[in-house]
Write a protein that holds these residues in place. Structure first.
Motif, PDB file in Angstrom:
ATOM      1  N   GLU A 281      15.829 -14.250   2.053  1.00  0.00           N
ATOM      2  CA  GLU A 281      14.978 -15.330   1.329  1.00  0.00           C
ATOM      3  C   GLU A 281      15.685 -15.802   0.071  1.00  0.00           C
ATOM      4  O   GLU A 281      15.320 -17.117  -0.092  1.00  0.00           O
ATOM      5  CB  GLU A 281      13.542 -14.573   0.949  1.00  0.00           C
ATOM      6  CG  GLU A 281      12.645 -14.050   2.270  1.00  0.00           C
ATOM      7  CD  GLU A 281      13.104 -12.658   2.830  1.00  0.00           C
ATOM      8  OE1 GLU A 281      12.288 -12.365   3.767  1.00  0.00           O
ATOM      9  OE2 GLU A 281      14.224 -12.247   2.368  1.00  0.00           O
ATOM     10  N   ALA A 282      16.324 -15.091  -0.653  1.00  0.00           N
ATOM     11  CA  ALA A 282      16.783 -15.375  -1.898  1.00  0.00           C
ATOM     12  C   ALA A 282      17.890 -16.406  -1.528  1.00  0.00           C
ATOM     13  O   ALA A 282      18.041 -17.283  -2.348  1.00  0.00           O
ATOM     14  CB  ALA A 282      17.367 -14.484  -3.003  1.00  0.00           C
ATOM     15  N   ALA A 283      18.814 -16.134  -0.507  1.00  0.00           N
ATOM     16  CA  ALA A 283      19.741 -16.969  -0.175  1.00  0.00           C
ATOM     17  C   ALA A 283      19.436 -18.400   0.152  1.00  0.00           C
ATOM     18  O   ALA A 283      19.891 -19.347  -0.365  1.00  0.00           O
ATOM     19  CB  ALA A 283      20.568 -16.495   0.795  1.00  0.00           C
ATOM     20  N   ILE A 284      18.193 -18.286   0.997  1.00  0.00           N
ATOM     21  CA  ILE A 284      17.738 -19.823   1.214  1.00  0.00           C
ATOM     22  C   ILE A 284      17.086 -20.505   0.281  1.00  0.00           C
ATOM     23  O   ILE A 284      17.123 -21.677   0.093  1.00  0.00           O
ATOM     24  CB  ILE A 284      16.783 -19.279   2.510  1.00  0.00           C
ATOM     25  CG1 ILE A 284      17.164 -18.971   3.728  1.00  0.00           C
ATOM     26  CG2 ILE A 284      15.683 -20.723   2.612  1.00  0.00           C
ATOM     27  CD1 ILE A 284      16.398 -18.387   4.622  1.00  0.00           C
ATOM     28  N   ALA A 285      16.398 -19.694  -0.802  1.00  0.00           N
ATOM     29  CA  ALA A 285      16.018 -20.317  -2.063  1.00  0.00           C
ATOM     30  C   ALA A 285      16.975 -20.895  -2.915  1.00  0.00           C
ATOM     31  O   ALA A 285      16.820 -22.080  -3.404  1.00  0.00           O
ATOM     32  CB  ALA A 285      15.077 -19.238  -2.667  1.00  0.00           C
ATOM     33  N   GLU A 286      17.892 -20.200  -2.959  1.00  0.00           N
ATOM     34  CA  GLU A 286      19.281 -20.866  -3.797  1.00  0.00           C
ATOM     35  C   GLU A 286      19.799 -22.123  -3.040  1.00  0.00           C
ATOM     36  O   GLU A 286      19.868 -22.925  -3.752  1.00  0.00           O
ATOM     37  CB  GLU A 286      20.245 -19.876  -3.864  1.00  0.00           C
ATOM     38  CG  GLU A 286      21.718 -20.173  -4.352  1.00  0.00           C
ATOM     39  CD  GLU A 286      21.216 -20.683  -5.934  1.00  0.00           C
ATOM     40  OE1 GLU A 286      21.971 -21.427  -6.439  1.00  0.00           O
ATOM     41  OE2 GLU A 286      20.196 -20.125  -6.445  1.00  0.00           O
ATOM     42  N   ALA A 287      19.729 -22.054  -1.836  1.00  0.00           N
ATOM     43  CA  ALA A 287      20.172 -23.193  -0.888  1.00  0.00           C
ATOM     44  C   ALA A 287      19.183 -24.246  -1.140  1.00  0.00           C
ATOM     45  O   ALA A 287      19.917 -25.529  -1.212  1.00  0.00           O
ATOM     46  CB  ALA A 287      20.312 -22.866   0.458  1.00  0.00           C
ATOM     47  N   ALA A 288      18.008 -23.974  -1.266  1.00  0.00           N
ATOM     48  CA  ALA A 288      17.071 -25.077  -1.232  1.00  0.00           C
ATOM     49  C   ALA A 288      17.297 -25.832  -2.812  1.00  0.00           C
ATOM     50  O   ALA A 288      16.916 -26.812  -2.949  1.00  0.00           O
ATOM     51  CB  ALA A 288      15.719 -24.503  -1.271  1.00  0.00           C
ATOM     52  N   HIS A 295      29.551 -21.528   1.940  1.00  0.00           N
ATOM     53  CA  HIS A 295      29.549 -20.113   1.344  1.00  0.00           C
ATOM     54  C   HIS A 295      28.058 -19.686   1.654  1.00  0.00           C
ATOM     55  O   HIS A 295      27.967 -18.613   2.283  1.00  0.00           O
ATOM     56  CB  HIS A 295      30.007 -19.820   0.111  1.00  0.00           C
ATOM     57  CG  HIS A 295      29.862 -18.497  -0.554  1.00  0.00           C
ATOM     58  ND1 HIS A 295      30.357 -17.335   0.111  1.00  0.00           N
ATOM     59  CD2 HIS A 295      28.606 -18.077  -1.363  1.00  0.00           C
ATOM     60  CE1 HIS A 295      29.760 -16.316  -0.903  1.00  0.00           C
ATOM     61  NE2 HIS A 295      28.656 -16.586  -1.649  1.00  0.00           N
ATOM     62  N   THR A 296      27.130 -20.352   1.262  1.00  0.00           N
ATOM     63  CA  THR A 296      25.837 -20.084   1.444  1.00  0.00           C
ATOM     64  C   THR A 296      25.373 -19.696   2.792  1.00  0.00           C
ATOM     65  O   THR A 296      24.571 -18.908   3.353  1.00  0.00           O
ATOM     66  CB  THR A 296      24.778 -20.914   0.639  1.00  0.00           C
ATOM     67  OG1 THR A 296      25.417 -21.025  -0.721  1.00  0.00           O
ATOM     68  CG2 THR A 296      23.224 -20.332   0.701  1.00  0.00           C
ATOM     69  N   ALA A 297      25.721 -20.677   3.573  1.00  0.00           N
ATOM     70  CA  ALA A 297      25.521 -20.798   4.990  1.00  0.00           C
ATOM     71  C   ALA A 297      25.918 -19.575   5.691  1.00  0.00           C
ATOM     72  O   ALA A 297      25.364 -18.867   6.608  1.00  0.00           O
ATOM     73  CB  ALA A 297      26.083 -21.941   5.719  1.00  0.00           C
ATOM     74  N   GLU A 298      27.248 -19.100   5.368  1.00  0.00           N
ATOM     75  CA  GLU A 298      27.782 -17.796   5.968  1.00  0.00           C
ATOM     76  C   GLU A 298      27.085 -16.734   5.458  1.00  0.00           C
ATOM     77  O   GLU A 298      26.647 -15.777   6.286  1.00  0.00           O
ATOM     78  CB  GLU A 298      29.223 -17.921   5.401  1.00  0.00           C
ATOM     79  CG  GLU A 298      30.261 -18.709   6.202  1.00  0.00           C
ATOM     80  CD  GLU A 298      31.690 -18.843   5.721  1.00  0.00           C
ATOM     81  OE1 GLU A 298      31.975 -17.917   4.553  1.00  0.00           O
ATOM     82  OE2 GLU A 298      32.698 -19.445   6.257  1.00  0.00           O
ATOM     83  N   LEU A 337      11.177 -21.238   6.063  1.00  0.00           N
ATOM     84  CA  LEU A 337      11.487 -22.245   6.681  1.00  0.00           C
ATOM     85  C   LEU A 337      11.548 -23.608   6.194  1.00  0.00           C
ATOM     86  O   LEU A 337      12.511 -24.399   6.247  1.00  0.00           O
ATOM     87  CB  LEU A 337      10.510 -22.451   7.960  1.00  0.00           C
ATOM     88  CG  LEU A 337      10.668 -23.497   8.811  1.00  0.00           C
ATOM     89  CD1 LEU A 337      12.235 -23.591   9.475  1.00  0.00           C
ATOM     90  CD2 LEU A 337       9.848 -23.164  10.017  1.00  0.00           C
ATOM     91  N   ARG A 338      10.437 -23.914   5.174  1.00  0.00           N
ATOM     92  CA  ARG A 338      10.472 -25.236   4.561  1.00  0.00           C
ATOM     93  C   ARG A 338      11.570 -25.162   3.442  1.00  0.00           C
ATOM     94  O   ARG A 338      12.232 -26.242   3.194  1.00  0.00           O
ATOM     95  CB  ARG A 338       9.060 -25.249   3.481  1.00  0.00           C
ATOM     96  CG  ARG A 338       7.728 -25.547   4.632  1.00  0.00           C
ATOM     97  CD  ARG A 338       6.536 -25.667   3.871  1.00  0.00           C
ATOM     98  NE  ARG A 338       5.245 -25.632   4.704  1.00  0.00           N
ATOM     99  CZ  ARG A 338       4.930 -26.894   4.796  1.00  0.00           C
ATOM    100  NH1 ARG A 338       5.731 -27.835   4.524  1.00  0.00           N
ATOM    101  NH2 ARG A 338       3.641 -26.845   5.659  1.00  0.00           N
ATOM    102  N   ASN A 339      11.839 -24.140   2.786  1.00  0.00           N
ATOM    103  CA  ASN A 339      12.970 -24.164   1.953  1.00  0.00           C
ATOM    104  C   ASN A 339      14.373 -24.380   2.855  1.00  0.00           C
ATOM    105  O   ASN A 339      15.055 -24.911   2.032  1.00  0.00           O
ATOM    106  CB  ASN A 339      12.940 -22.665   1.260  1.00  0.00           C
ATOM    107  CG  ASN A 339      12.353 -22.460  -0.088  1.00  0.00           C
ATOM    108  OD1 ASN A 339      11.586 -23.457  -0.407  1.00  0.00           O
ATOM    109  ND2 ASN A 339      11.936 -21.237  -0.381  1.00  0.00           N
ATOM    110  N   LEU A 340      14.608 -23.589   3.808  1.00  0.00           N
ATOM    111  CA  LEU A 340      15.584 -23.838   4.579  1.00  0.00           C
ATOM    112  C   LEU A 340      15.842 -25.520   5.087  1.00  0.00           C
ATOM    113  O   LEU A 340      17.093 -26.154   5.029  1.00  0.00           O
ATOM    114  CB  LEU A 340      15.819 -23.059   5.896  1.00  0.00           C
ATOM    115  CG  LEU A 340      16.989 -22.937   6.782  1.00  0.00           C
ATOM    116  CD1 LEU A 340      18.101 -22.752   5.995  1.00  0.00           C
ATOM    117  CD2 LEU A 340      16.698 -22.153   7.902  1.00  0.00           C
TER     118      LEU A 340
END
Length: 424
Positions: A281-288, A295-298, A337-340
């Motif tokens: 969840e934290a990785a997706i929030a950072e990407a948002a 790097h984040t996608a991996e 999902l919305r963040n992604l």
């Protein structure tokens, strides 16, 4: 008395000019083609009558010799004459082999009587028609009743889209797995085949999962509802094998790969220990917040328990339904999902309302069960990464052809899915 010409008494200058309408040659050929010869027509009818006689009236040898004579006449006969004979023979329960081969590859107007109406044609005759006929012949054959799997596979191997479409629409045909896979492959460049494929009872999850990548929203919904099966039976059956494999230190790569497909847990705990992010969840929030980087996608892929190649395919998915599968399979919430969605810079609103694309994806998320979503995600990961060997990657990147028959089902799925990306 009548003085009919005696063929043996003819001189060289008269040879091949017997005026009974059966043998015409030399300078008279073109003129004869335009003429009507009652004797020829009568003889053609009489020979066809003999061929049509029951076994009680004519034996097999007499029928064969008569058929051979009829074939020789039909080779030079006019179209209308051939058409009349074909119509007559199409009602027979047994048509001499030589006649079938001649008429089934004749002009489509003639051949269609046998192709469409003659129930007694053997598979070998139909395969001969596919090899020697035109695309029009194949399209006619694709509408024939009760097409078997061997003939169906030969029809799909022609690569003619109209033929394959007719075959898929033919509810009396039986398609082999090879025919289905060939049709699925063709559907990448012929979207009109997809709705017909999804209605076929022979379609299996392996083909449906790969067709998902180029199907429209309606078909994707059908694929996820019909083919997203659970793995309860496999999990119950292999429940004690996990402990056995763990005792062996997971040293058997074959068993490890299969158990990874079966197990209930989706997220990768080992990847979490090495990740700079506290959670998926934290990785997706950072990407948002900052935008999706490679790097984040991996990291999102590793934390989700899938390979980066699979993750990249999902994140690039134009429709977005694959994102719903990923989120549901990994236990992410709607907010994630919305963040992604936001991380991928996709529109979230339109005219003050939820954007139709995002709304459609949210509906898919709501309708999917976790275990079923995991089945789809793991099959994608299995076929798009584990089955993708270095040899296949090299062949795909260099545009090399590969022998389909030597590939496994997931390897064929991977080849189709990544070949589509290379076309873009």
């Amino acid at each position: 008395m009548s003085t009919s010409p005696d063929p043996e008494a003819l001189g060289p200058e008269d040879e091949m000019s017997v005026d009974d309408g059966l043998i015409v040659g030399g300078a008279h050929a073109d003129k004869a083609a335009e003429q009507v010869f009652p004797a020829r027509q009568t003889l053609l009818k009489r020979l066809a009558d003999v061929v049509c006689l029951p076994e009680t009236r004519v034996n097999a040898f007499e029928r064969a010799v008569t058929a051979d004579l009829l074939v020789e006449m039909l080779r030079e006969a006019q179209k209308g004459e051939r058409l009349r004979v074909a119509r007559r023979l199409s009602k027979l329960s047994e048509v001499p082999h030589t006649l079938v081969r001649l008429l089934i590859t004749d002009e489509p107007e003639v051949a269609r009587f046998l192709i469409e109406d003659c129930d007694s044609l053997a598979e070998t005759d139909l395969l001969y028609c596919i090899r020697r006929g035109t695309p029009t012949h194949c399209r006619l054959l694709a509408t024939r009743k009760y097409i078997g799997p061997v003939v169906a596979e030969a029809l799909t191997d022609t690569g003619d889209i109209a033929t394959v479409e007719q075959l898929l629409k033919n509810r009396t045909s039986t398609l082999s797995q090879g025919a289905i896979e060939a049709a699925v492959s063709l559907s990448q460049d012929a979207p009109r085949l997809v709705p017909h494929l999804i209605r076929r009872l022979e379609l299996r999850p392996s083909s449906a999962y790969v067709m998902f990548w180029w199907a429209d929203a309606d078909v994707r919904r059908v694929i996820l509802s019909r083919f997203a099966v659970n793995r309860e039976v496999m999990q119950d059956s292999a429940g004690d094998v996990f402990a056995m494999a763990a005792k062996e230190g997971w040293s058997d790569p074959l068993a490890r790969k299969a158990l990874q497909f079966i197990e209930r847990r989706q997220r990768n705990r080992e990847a979490l220990k090495k990740s700079p992010f506290a959670s998926l969840e934290a990785a997706i929030a950072e990407a948002a917040r900052s935008g999706m980087t490679r790097h984040t996608a991996e990291e999102i892929s590793y934390l989700s328990g899938i390979k980066p190649s699979t993750g990249a395919k999902i994140l690039r998915d134009g429709g977005g339904e694959a994102l719903a599968v990923l989120c549901k399979a990994t236990g992410l919430k709607k907010a994630d999902l919305r963040n992604l969605w936001r991380a991928l810079r996709r529109p979230g609103q339109k005219d003050g309302e939820v954007h139709p694309d995002l709304e459609r994806v949210l509906v898919v998320y709501d309708t999917l069960a976790v275990d079923r979503a995991q089945t789809v995600l793991r099959y994608w990961n299995w076929s798009l990464s584990s089955a993708l060997t270095p040899m296949m990657i090299r062949a795909l990147s260099q545009g090399e052809s590969m022998e389909i028959d030597v590939l496994s089902v997931p390897q064929r799925a991977a080849m189709l899915a990544f070949a589509q990306d290379l076309k873009r």
